[in-house]
Motif scaffolding. Structure first.
Motif, PDB file in Angstrom:
ATOM      1  N   GLY A  22      -3.074   3.852   9.378  1.00 18.11           N
ATOM      2  CA  GLY A  22      -3.836   3.973   8.164  1.00 18.11           C
ATOM      3  C   GLY A  22      -5.918   3.440   8.078  1.00 18.11           C
ATOM      4  O   GLY A  22      -6.203   3.049   9.406  1.00 18.11           O
ATOM      5  N   GLY A  30       0.876  -1.627  -0.127  1.00 22.54           N
ATOM      6  CA  GLY A  30      -0.179  -0.006   0.051  1.00 22.54           C
ATOM      7  C   GLY A  30       0.862   1.299   0.217  1.00 22.54           C
ATOM      8  O   GLY A  30       1.968   1.676   1.691  1.00 22.54           O
ATOM      9  N   LEU A  49       4.711  -1.141  -2.362  1.00 23.06           N
ATOM     10  CA  LEU A  49       4.800  -1.876  -2.592  1.00 23.06           C
ATOM     11  C   LEU A  49       3.116  -0.626  -2.964  1.00 23.06           C
ATOM     12  O   LEU A  49       2.423  -1.307  -2.277  1.00 23.06           O
ATOM     13  CB  LEU A  49       4.299  -3.503  -3.091  1.00 23.06           C
ATOM     14  N   SER A  71      -9.529  16.740  -4.285  1.00 18.35           N
ATOM     15  CA  SER A  71     -11.327  16.786  -4.195  1.00 18.35           C
ATOM     16  C   SER A  71     -11.480  18.551  -4.186  1.00 18.35           C
ATOM     17  O   SER A  71     -12.126  19.476  -3.880  1.00 18.35           O
ATOM     18  CB  SER A  71     -12.133  16.927  -3.051  1.00 18.35           C
ATOM     19  N   THR A 107      -3.465  -0.838   3.223  1.00 21.44           N
ATOM     20  CA  THR A 107      -3.812  -0.850   1.789  1.00 21.44           C
ATOM     21  C   THR A 107      -4.776  -0.408   2.150  1.00 21.44           C
ATOM     22  O   THR A 107      -5.569   0.229   0.835  1.00 21.44           O
ATOM     23  CB  THR A 107      -4.319  -1.946   1.798  1.00 21.44           C
ATOM     24  N   GLY A 119       0.378   4.565  -0.568  1.00 22.07           N
ATOM     25  CA  GLY A 119      -0.638   5.691   0.085  1.00 22.07           C
ATOM     26  C   GLY A 119      -0.205   6.372   0.986  1.00 22.07           C
ATOM     27  O   GLY A 119       1.417   6.657   1.190  1.00 22.07           O
ATOM     28  N   GLN A 120      -0.341   7.119   1.320  1.00 21.05           N
ATOM     29  CA  GLN A 120       0.234   8.560   2.771  1.00 21.05           C
ATOM     30  C   GLN A 120       1.270   7.792   4.145  1.00 21.05           C
ATOM     31  O   GLN A 120       1.446   7.736   4.249  1.00 21.05           O
ATOM     32  CB  GLN A 120      -1.075   9.342   3.526  1.00 21.05           C
ATOM     33  N   ALA A 128      -3.419   8.776   8.924  1.00 24.80           N
ATOM     34  CA  ALA A 128      -2.654   7.812   7.931  1.00 24.80           C
ATOM     35  C   ALA A 128      -0.810   8.420   8.332  1.00 24.80           C
ATOM     36  O   ALA A 128      -0.424   6.979   8.821  1.00 24.80           O
ATOM     37  CB  ALA A 128      -3.182   8.461   6.768  1.00 24.80           C
ATOM     38  N   THR A 182      -8.412   2.516   1.695  1.00 26.82           N
ATOM     39  CA  THR A 182      -9.796   2.132   1.522  1.00 26.82           C
ATOM     40  C   THR A 182      -9.940   2.278  -0.240  1.00 26.82           C
ATOM     41  O   THR A 182      -9.877   2.728  -0.512  1.00 26.82           O
ATOM     42  CB  THR A 182     -11.536   3.010   2.028  1.00 26.82           C
ATOM     43  N   ARG A 183     -11.121   1.877   0.223  1.00 29.99           N
ATOM     44  CA  ARG A 183     -12.308   1.851  -1.680  1.00 29.99           C
ATOM     45  C   ARG A 183     -13.558   2.324  -1.233  1.00 29.99           C
ATOM     46  O   ARG A 183     -13.855   2.310  -0.239  1.00 29.99           O
ATOM     47  CB  ARG A 183     -12.369   0.869  -2.022  1.00 29.99           C
ATOM     48  N   TRP A 241      -8.854  14.346  13.915  1.00 28.82           N
ATOM     49  CA  TRP A 241      -8.537  15.701  13.371  1.00 28.82           C
ATOM     50  C   TRP A 241      -8.091  15.714  12.048  1.00 28.82           C
ATOM     51  O   TRP A 241      -7.919  14.796  11.532  1.00 28.82           O
ATOM     52  CB  TRP A 241      -7.757  16.470  14.158  1.00 28.82           C
ATOM     53  N   PHE A 242      -9.778  16.579  11.475  1.00 26.84           N
ATOM     54  CA  PHE A 242      -9.060  16.838   9.630  1.00 26.84           C
ATOM     55  C   PHE A 242      -9.844  18.473   9.739  1.00 26.84           C
ATOM     56  O   PHE A 242     -10.574  18.448  10.444  1.00 26.84           O
ATOM     57  CB  PHE A 242     -10.394  15.119   9.210  1.00 26.84           C
ATOM     58  N   TRP A 243      -9.607  17.709   7.854  1.00 27.91           N
ATOM     59  CA  TRP A 243     -10.153  19.580   7.696  1.00 27.91           C
ATOM     60  C   TRP A 243     -10.527  19.445   6.320  1.00 27.91           C
ATOM     61  O   TRP A 243     -10.705  18.298   5.468  1.00 27.91           O
ATOM     62  CB  TRP A 243      -8.646  21.008   8.338  1.00 27.91           C
ATOM     63  N   SER A 244     -11.622  20.518   6.101  1.00 25.92           N
ATOM     64  CA  SER A 244     -12.116  20.481   5.165  1.00 25.92           C
ATOM     65  C   SER A 244     -12.188  21.418   4.190  1.00 25.92           C
ATOM     66  O   SER A 244     -12.545  22.485   5.157  1.00 25.92           O
ATOM     67  CB  SER A 244     -13.009  19.660   4.686  1.00 25.92           C
ATOM     68  N   SER A 291       1.257  -2.894  -9.019  1.00 29.11           N
ATOM     69  CA  SER A 291       1.964  -4.340  -7.829  1.00 29.11           C
ATOM     70  C   SER A 291       0.741  -4.207  -7.427  1.00 29.11           C
ATOM     71  O   SER A 291       1.285  -4.001  -5.946  1.00 29.11           O
ATOM     72  CB  SER A 291       3.906  -3.634  -7.772  1.00 29.11           C
ATOM     73  N   PRO A 292       0.284  -4.533  -7.613  1.00 29.21           N
ATOM     74  CA  PRO A 292      -0.499  -5.212  -6.866  1.00 29.21           C
ATOM     75  C   PRO A 292      -0.485  -6.826  -5.877  1.00 29.21           C
ATOM     76  O   PRO A 292       0.482  -7.319  -6.509  1.00 29.21           O
ATOM     77  CB  PRO A 292      -1.525  -5.610  -7.235  1.00 29.21           C
TER      78      PRO A 292
HETATM   79  C1  LIG Z   1     -10.666  13.028  -2.458  1.00 25.57           C
HETATM   80  C2  LIG Z   1      -9.686  12.687  -1.096  1.00 25.57           C
HETATM   81  C3  LIG Z   1     -10.318  14.075  -0.452  1.00 25.57           C
HETATM   82  C4  LIG Z   1      -9.349  13.672   1.125  1.00 25.57           C
HETATM   83  N1  LIG Z   1      -9.278  15.349   1.807  1.00 25.57           N
HETATM   84  C5  LIG Z   1      -9.046  14.828   3.405  1.00 25.57           C
HETATM   85  C6  LIG Z   1      -8.664  16.203   4.181  1.00 25.57           C
HETATM   86  O1  LIG Z   1      -8.885  17.369   3.258  1.00 25.57           O
HETATM   87  N2  LIG Z   1      -8.231  16.488   5.259  1.00 25.57           N
HETATM   88  C7  LIG Z   1      -7.859  14.813   5.529  1.00 25.57           C
HETATM   89  O2  LIG Z   1      -7.645  14.758   6.898  1.00 25.57           O
HETATM   90  N3  LIG Z   1      -8.264  13.818   4.926  1.00 25.57           N
HETATM   91  C8  LIG Z   1      -8.754  13.803   3.289  1.00 25.57           C
HETATM   92  N4  LIG Z   1      -8.586  12.662   2.859  1.00 25.57           N
HETATM   93  C9  LIG Z   1      -7.826  11.826   3.212  1.00 25.57           C
HETATM   94  C10 LIG Z   1      -6.989  11.245   3.397  1.00 25.57           C
HETATM   95  O3  LIG Z   1      -6.276  11.067   2.176  1.00 25.57           O
HETATM   96  C11 LIG Z   1      -6.909   9.447   3.853  1.00 25.57           C
HETATM   97  O4  LIG Z   1      -7.715   9.837   5.410  1.00 25.57           O
HETATM   98  C12 LIG Z   1      -5.421   8.795   3.651  1.00 25.57           C
HETATM   99  O5  LIG Z   1      -5.213   9.019   1.849  1.00 25.57           O
HETATM  100  C13 LIG Z   1      -5.061   7.313   4.019  1.00 25.57           C
HETATM  101  O6  LIG Z   1      -4.494   7.308   4.187  1.00 25.57           O
HETATM  102  P1  LIG Z   1      -3.720   5.507   3.174  1.00 25.57           P
HETATM  103  O7  LIG Z   1      -2.173   5.086   3.115  1.00 25.57           O
HETATM  104  O8  LIG Z   1      -4.541   4.474   4.918  1.00 25.57           O
HETATM  105  O9  LIG Z   1      -4.610   4.753   2.572  1.00 25.57           O
HETATM  106  P2  LIG Z   1      -4.719   5.563   0.865  1.00 25.57           P
HETATM  107  O10 LIG Z   1      -4.499   6.620   0.955  1.00 25.57           O
HETATM  108  O11 LIG Z   1      -6.386   5.109   0.069  1.00 25.57           O
HETATM  109  O12 LIG Z   1      -3.656   4.362   0.369  1.00 25.57           O
HETATM  110  C14 LIG Z   1      -3.782   2.686   0.062  1.00 25.57           C
HETATM  111  C15 LIG Z   1      -3.090   3.124  -0.827  1.00 25.57           C
HETATM  112  O13 LIG Z   1      -3.198   1.187  -0.745  1.00 25.57           O
HETATM  113  C16 LIG Z   1      -2.803   0.719  -2.309  1.00 25.57           C
HETATM  114  N5  LIG Z   1      -3.330  -0.960  -2.118  1.00 25.57           N
HETATM  115  C17 LIG Z   1      -4.636  -1.482  -1.444  1.00 25.57           C
HETATM  116  N6  LIG Z   1      -4.421  -2.414  -1.860  1.00 25.57           N
HETATM  117  C18 LIG Z   1      -3.297  -3.113  -2.035  1.00 25.57           C
HETATM  118  C19 LIG Z   1      -2.692  -4.162  -2.679  1.00 25.57           C
HETATM  119  N7  LIG Z   1      -2.892  -5.413  -2.393  1.00 25.57           N
HETATM  120  N8  LIG Z   1      -1.613  -4.198  -3.107  1.00 25.57           N
HETATM  121  C20 LIG Z   1      -1.004  -2.855  -3.729  1.00 25.57           C
HETATM  122  N9  LIG Z   1      -1.277  -1.856  -2.980  1.00 25.57           N
HETATM  123  C21 LIG Z   1      -2.724  -1.716  -2.508  1.00 25.57           C
HETATM  124  C22 LIG Z   1      -4.161   1.747  -3.149  1.00 25.57           C
HETATM  125  O14 LIG Z   1      -4.566   1.566  -4.564  1.00 25.57           O
HETATM  126  C23 LIG Z   1      -3.894   2.877  -2.472  1.00 25.57           C
HETATM  127  O15 LIG Z   1      -2.596   3.841  -3.230  1.00 25.57           O
HETATM  128  C24 LIG Z   1      -9.194  12.762   1.335  1.00 25.57           C
HETATM  129  C25 LIG Z   1      -9.827  11.158   1.188  1.00 25.57           C
HETATM  130  C26 LIG Z   1      -9.909  11.363  -0.411  1.00 25.57           C
HETATM  131  C27 LIG Z   1      -9.834  10.623  -1.517  1.00 25.57           C
END
Ligand SMILES: Cc1cc2nc3c(=O)[nH]c(=O)nc-3n(C[C@H](O)[C@H](O)[C@H](O)COP(=O)(O)OP(=O)(O)OC[C@H]3O[C@@H](n4cnc5c(N)ncnc54)[C@H](O)[C@@H]3O)c2cc1C
Length: 403
Positions: free
Chosen positions: A273, A12, A36, A50, A110, A14-15, A295, A112-113, A318-321, A81-82
């Motif tokens: 996360g 995963g 990955l 957004s 990983t 992401g953040q 996250a 959310t979706r 805590w979050f913002w918008s 690379s899933p």
């Molecule tokens: C449009 C949008 C706007 C947002 N705005 C705000 C905001 O203003 N303020 C705020 O506090 N939060 C905001 N958020 C929420 C914040 O961005 C998320 O809480 C944060 O991104 C979570 O991070 P994460 O790494 O846990 O998950 P994600 O960012 O979802 O990253 C997970 C990653 O894992 C990958 N993944 C999943 N399964 C697999 C697998 N099997 N193999 C490989 N990779 C995989 C996914 O494709 C994804 O890239 C926003 C979210 C979105 C979508």
């Protein structure tokens, strides 16, 4: 085992995954780190997807680091690379192209979706979701002057897209099944303010509605109305990506269960996360937190515990918008009939505070970031405060921290 030399794998990118990878190197980890992700992009910031990305035609995605910068700190980044399987006994993951990678420590980040409304997808309407860069670019191309955009869901994503769509000259309707906007936050004052803010800018707000069907022309409501739509954007919440964790036999409830150090019920496997569910001493219950700050900070704390540094993570969510000119920040769980309101709601600059047993249980600030900085510290400190001080607009919140 010399923890500083272990092979660490992060699934995963992401953040949470990205910040954990950086934190591992910062903590002095010298073993291999592989990050990955299934997306084709290096890790990036989602909040602007957004906001600025939709409003400004030339706004670029904000990458956390470039691919070269990941290589510079010796982190092997695998995009597109899933991961499709985890073999807990052999301590290896399987990729969709058939490769296997062994690990000593594994972090699942990983995320959310988006929750999908499949019934709407099969009616000939254009239906979009917003989670990744590609979704944002496609949506930006579709937000054209005069097009009729319907947002299903009056939560943060729906309202931010509504604000961007108005900036791009669209005709915008928000459909929310609850009685008020942003019901998840629980602050009646904030919901009422948002309804006015959006209505004043031309957004048609329909609360307390349910969808009974759809055709290629629009969405039918159970009260008999049809809302014409060229484009429907669905923002009705997310589901944690827990399939891999389930398949591996990890304990999963609302998310992947982790302890205060971020470890799952299987030794050496961690989660962080949006996907992780952790006990919140602050709320007294298991919680999955879906915001940017969690996250990042939970992932950093988890990375440190993965390399043996004593670490635990606990913070009120805590979050913002950003919507139109308003910056909204929320901490904890505001709401209830007795929320204290400071400032001027009509002028769009105010703070609400909710107390539980004399402590700050939740707060909302609208375009008052200084108040939020103090309220975050007050909430985390769990200090008891005086309700009449909180309600007094002349009372400086700093004094409550000092007492
Ligand atoms: C449009 C949008 C706007 C947002 N705005 C705000 C905001 O203003 N303020 C705020 O506090 N939060 C905001 N958020 C929420 C914040 O961005 C998320 O809480 C944060 O991104 C979570 O991070 P994460 O790494 O846990 O998950 P994600 O960012 O979802 O990253 C997970 C990653 O894992 C990958 N993944 C999943 N399964 C697999 C697998 N099997 N193999 C490989 N990779 C995989 C996914 O494709 C994804 O890239 C926003 C979210 C979105 C979508």
């Amino acid at each position: 085992m010399d923890l500083s030399r272990t092979r660490i794998l992060i699934v995963g990118a992401g953040q949470a995954g990205a910040r954990a990878a950086e934190a591992l190197r910062d903590a002095g980890h010298c073993g291999s780190i592989t990050l990955l992700g299934e997306e084709q992009h290096p890790p990036y910031e989602r909040p602007q997807l957004s906001k600025a990305m939709l409003i400004n035609a030339d706004e670029e995605p904000r990458f956390i680091r470039t691919s070269q910068d990941w290589a510079a700190i010796d982190i092997e980044l695998g995009t597109s690379s899933p991961t499709v399987a985890i073999d807990v006994n052999r301590r290896a993951i399987g990729l969709s192209d058939g490769r296997e990678i062994a690990f000593d420590r594994l972090l699942l980040a990983t995320g959310t979706r988006p929750r999908r409304l499949r019934d709407l997808e099969n009616c000939g309407l254009r239906v979009c979701y917003l989670r990744c860069i590609d979704d944002a670019l496609e949506l930006r191309r579709s937000l054209v002057q005069g097009s009729k955009v319907v947002l299903v869901g009056g939560g943060v994503i729906g309202l931010e897209v509504a604000s961007a769509a108005i900036a791009r000259g669209c005709e915008v309707t928000v459909l929310e099944k609850a009685e008020r906007l942003l019901p998840q936050v629980g602050s009646p004052t904030l919901s009422a303010y948002l309804e006015r803010l959006h209505s004043d800018r031309g957004v048609a707000i329909c609360c307390n509605v349910s969808i009974s069907g759809a055709t290629a022309k629009g969405i039918a409501l159970s009260d008999g109305r049809t809302i014409p739509a060229d484009l429907v954007v669905v923002g009705v919440g997310v589901e944690p990506a827990v399939d891999l964790a389930r398949q591996a036999g990890l304990k999963v409830d609302q998310g992947i269960r982790i302890n205060s150090s971020g470890m799952t019920d299987i030794d050496g496997i961690y989660a962080a996360g949006d996907v992780a569910e952790q006990w919140s001493g602050w709320h007294g219950r298991w919680m999955r937190v879906e915001n940017w700050a969690n996250a990042q900070n939970q992932a950093i704390a988890t990375a440190r515990s993965m390399v043996g540094q004593d670490n635990s993570y606990a913070a009120p969510p805590w979050f913002w918008s950003d919507q139109f000119e308003a910056n909204i920040q929320v901490i904890g769980h505001p709401g209830g009939a007795d929320e204290i309101v400071r400032g001027d709601v009509a002028r769009g600059r105010f703070t609400t505070i909710s107390l539980r047993d004399g402590e700050v249980a939740g707060a909302v600030t609208v375009s008052s970031p200084k108040d939020m900085a103090l309220l975050r510290r007050l909430a985390a400190s769990r200090k008891r405060v005086n309700p009449s001080d909180m309600a007094n607009p002349a009372f400086d919140l700093k004094q409550a921290l000092a007492s």
